[in-house]
Design an enzyme around this catalytic site. Structure first.
Site, mmCIF file in Angstrom:
data_model
loop_
_atom_site.group_PDB
_atom_site.id
_atom_site.type_symbol
_atom_site.label_atom_id
_atom_site.label_comp_id
_atom_site.label_asym_id
_atom_site.label_seq_id
_atom_site.Cartn_x
_atom_site.Cartn_y
_atom_site.Cartn_z
ATOM 1 N N ASN A 94 0.830 -1.204 0.000
ATOM 2 C CA ASN A 94 0.000 0.000 0.000
ATOM 3 C C ASN A 94 0.861 1.248 0.000
ATOM 4 O OD1 ASN A 94 -2.086 -1.829 0.171
ATOM 5 N ND2 ASN A 94 -2.378 -1.551 2.376
ATOM 6 N N HIS B 62 6.059 -0.660 -2.575
ATOM 7 C CA HIS B 62 5.581 0.030 -3.783
ATOM 8 C C HIS B 62 5.640 1.540 -3.625
ATOM 9 C CE1 HIS B 62 3.095 -3.706 -5.174
ATOM 10 N NE2 HIS B 62 4.394 -3.842 -5.363
HETATM 11 N N1 APR Z 1 -10.739 -7.309 4.550
HETATM 12 C C1 APR Z 1 -9.820 -8.175 4.030
HETATM 13 N N2 APR Z 1 -9.562 -8.299 2.703
HETATM 14 C C2 APR Z 1 -10.268 -7.506 1.872
HETATM 15 C C3 APR Z 1 -11.260 -6.594 2.328
HETATM 16 C C4 APR Z 1 -11.477 -6.524 3.730
HETATM 17 N N3 APR Z 1 -12.387 -5.687 4.274
HETATM 18 N N4 APR Z 1 -11.816 -5.993 1.239
HETATM 19 C C5 APR Z 1 -11.177 -6.483 0.155
HETATM 20 N N5 APR Z 1 -10.262 -7.405 0.531
HETATM 21 C C6 APR Z 1 -9.351 -8.164 -0.334
HETATM 22 C C7 APR Z 1 -9.918 -8.556 -1.680
HETATM 23 O O1 APR Z 1 -10.614 -9.789 -1.573
HETATM 24 C C8 APR Z 1 -8.637 -8.701 -2.509
HETATM 25 O O2 APR Z 1 -8.113 -10.030 -2.414
HETATM 26 O O3 APR Z 1 -8.250 -7.308 -0.633
HETATM 27 C C9 APR Z 1 -7.652 -7.728 -1.856
HETATM 28 C C10 APR Z 1 -7.346 -6.504 -2.703
HETATM 29 O O4 APR Z 1 -6.716 -6.958 -3.870
HETATM 30 P P1 APR Z 1 -6.167 -5.880 -4.910
HETATM 31 O O5 APR Z 1 -7.221 -4.865 -5.192
HETATM 32 O O6 APR Z 1 -5.571 -6.657 -6.052
HETATM 33 O O7 APR Z 1 -5.019 -5.114 -4.100
HETATM 34 P P2 APR Z 1 -3.529 -5.588 -3.866
HETATM 35 O O8 APR Z 1 -3.444 -7.082 -3.752
HETATM 36 O O9 APR Z 1 -3.004 -4.782 -2.746
HETATM 37 O O10 APR Z 1 -2.796 -5.119 -5.233
HETATM 38 C C11 APR Z 1 -1.398 -5.296 -5.281
HETATM 39 O O11 APR Z 1 -1.378 -4.118 -7.401
HETATM 40 O O12 APR Z 1 -2.057 -2.361 -8.711
HETATM 41 C C12 APR Z 1 -1.038 -2.834 -7.934
HETATM 42 O O13 APR Z 1 0.534 -1.509 -6.851
HETATM 43 C C13 APR Z 1 -0.788 -1.913 -6.768
HETATM 44 O O14 APR Z 1 -0.058 -2.478 -4.539
HETATM 45 C C14 APR Z 1 -1.010 -2.793 -5.552
HETATM 46 C C15 APR Z 1 -0.798 -4.184 -6.105
#
Ligand code: APR
Length: 233
Positions: A92, A109
């Protein structure tokens, strides 16, 4: 479960959802509204610098009105109470972990509250907007500042520190990340190779769910405090 001597935690956008910050890949996520190729690649920035700078300015401004949630606070509590080694790696770019008191923290990141100068490489705290006329405080160049956020195709920060910690991990916990993006999605395999126990906390089933010894389903503000209570016994 006894508390492992060395703990590595990986967080993703899911841990900040309940603070009001969108994820990337959920139905109404950031990449559902903005094409990542335009907003999270060096090529997208070169094509339309002002548009990309404004996208990150809006997200940086939004940080001033959000607060860490119980999941962020629980991780800070675990760090403070844990006797052994501890590293929190976040994908994040928000500042909610540090706002909750986390210190042993790596932003792999980058961060919204930091600026990078393309002319001299300076990285410095930056809480205001970055525009095409912003001046670097180090080399004085104008028009070379960009968000200090790692875009697709760029090298994440502090990978050596992260892999060293994964090599010693006895417990690896992934929270709120979809397991779509590498190298973060591969950390669980590194931890397994070191003999670590691996736990995944997520709202849903994820891409690399099978790689984890244990999966805890639910919202981070419920599952993270409960896990920290369990770990601290
Ligand atoms: N509690 C727990 N998990 C949650 C919640 C919640 N309240 N709400 C959503 N999630 C989960 C979703 O199920 C999903 O698996 O959080 C995850 C978010 O996934 P992404 O949107 O893909 O985010 P992330 O994994 O952090 O992305 C990684 O991608 O775009 C790049 O650089 C950006 O750091 C980011 C990286």
């Amino acid at each position: 479960m006894h508390t492992a001597r060395s703990i590595v935690i990986l967080t993703g956008a899911g841990i900040s959802v309940e603070s009001g910050i969108s994820t990337f890949r959920d139905r109404n996520g950031i990449w559902a509204k903005h094409d990542w190729r335009d907003y999270a690649t060096p090529e997208g920035y070169e094509r339309h610098p002002a548009r990309v700078l404004e996208f990150y300015n809006q997200r940086r401004r939004a940080l001033k009105s959000v607060q860490p949630n119980q999941a962020h606070h629980a991780l800070a509590r675990l760090e403070g109470a844990h006797k052994g080694e501890f590293l929190l790696v976040t994908q994040n770019v928000d500042d909610l972990h540090e706002s909750a008191g986390s210190r042993k923290l790596v932003h792999m990141h980058g961060e919204l509250n930091s600026a990078l100068c393309r002319a001299c490489g300076m990285r410095a705290p930056w809480r205001d907007d970055i525009t095409v006329n912003s001046q670097c405080k180090s080399c004085g160049a104008t028009g070379f500042l960009r968000p200090d956020v790692v875009w697709f195709g760029e090298m994440p920060y502090q990978m050596e520190t992260i892999y060293r910690a994964l090599g010693k991990a006895e417990l690896f916990i992934a929270i709120g990340t979809s397991g779509h993006v590498y190298p973060a999605a591969q950390f669980v395999e590194e931890a397994r190779l070191s003999g670590a126990r691996t736990i995944e906390l997520n709202l849903d089933e994820t891409e690399n769910a099978d790689a984890f010894d244990e999966r805890i389903t639910g919202r981070a503000t419920e599952t993270v405090p409960a896990l920290v209570d369990r770990l601290l016994g």
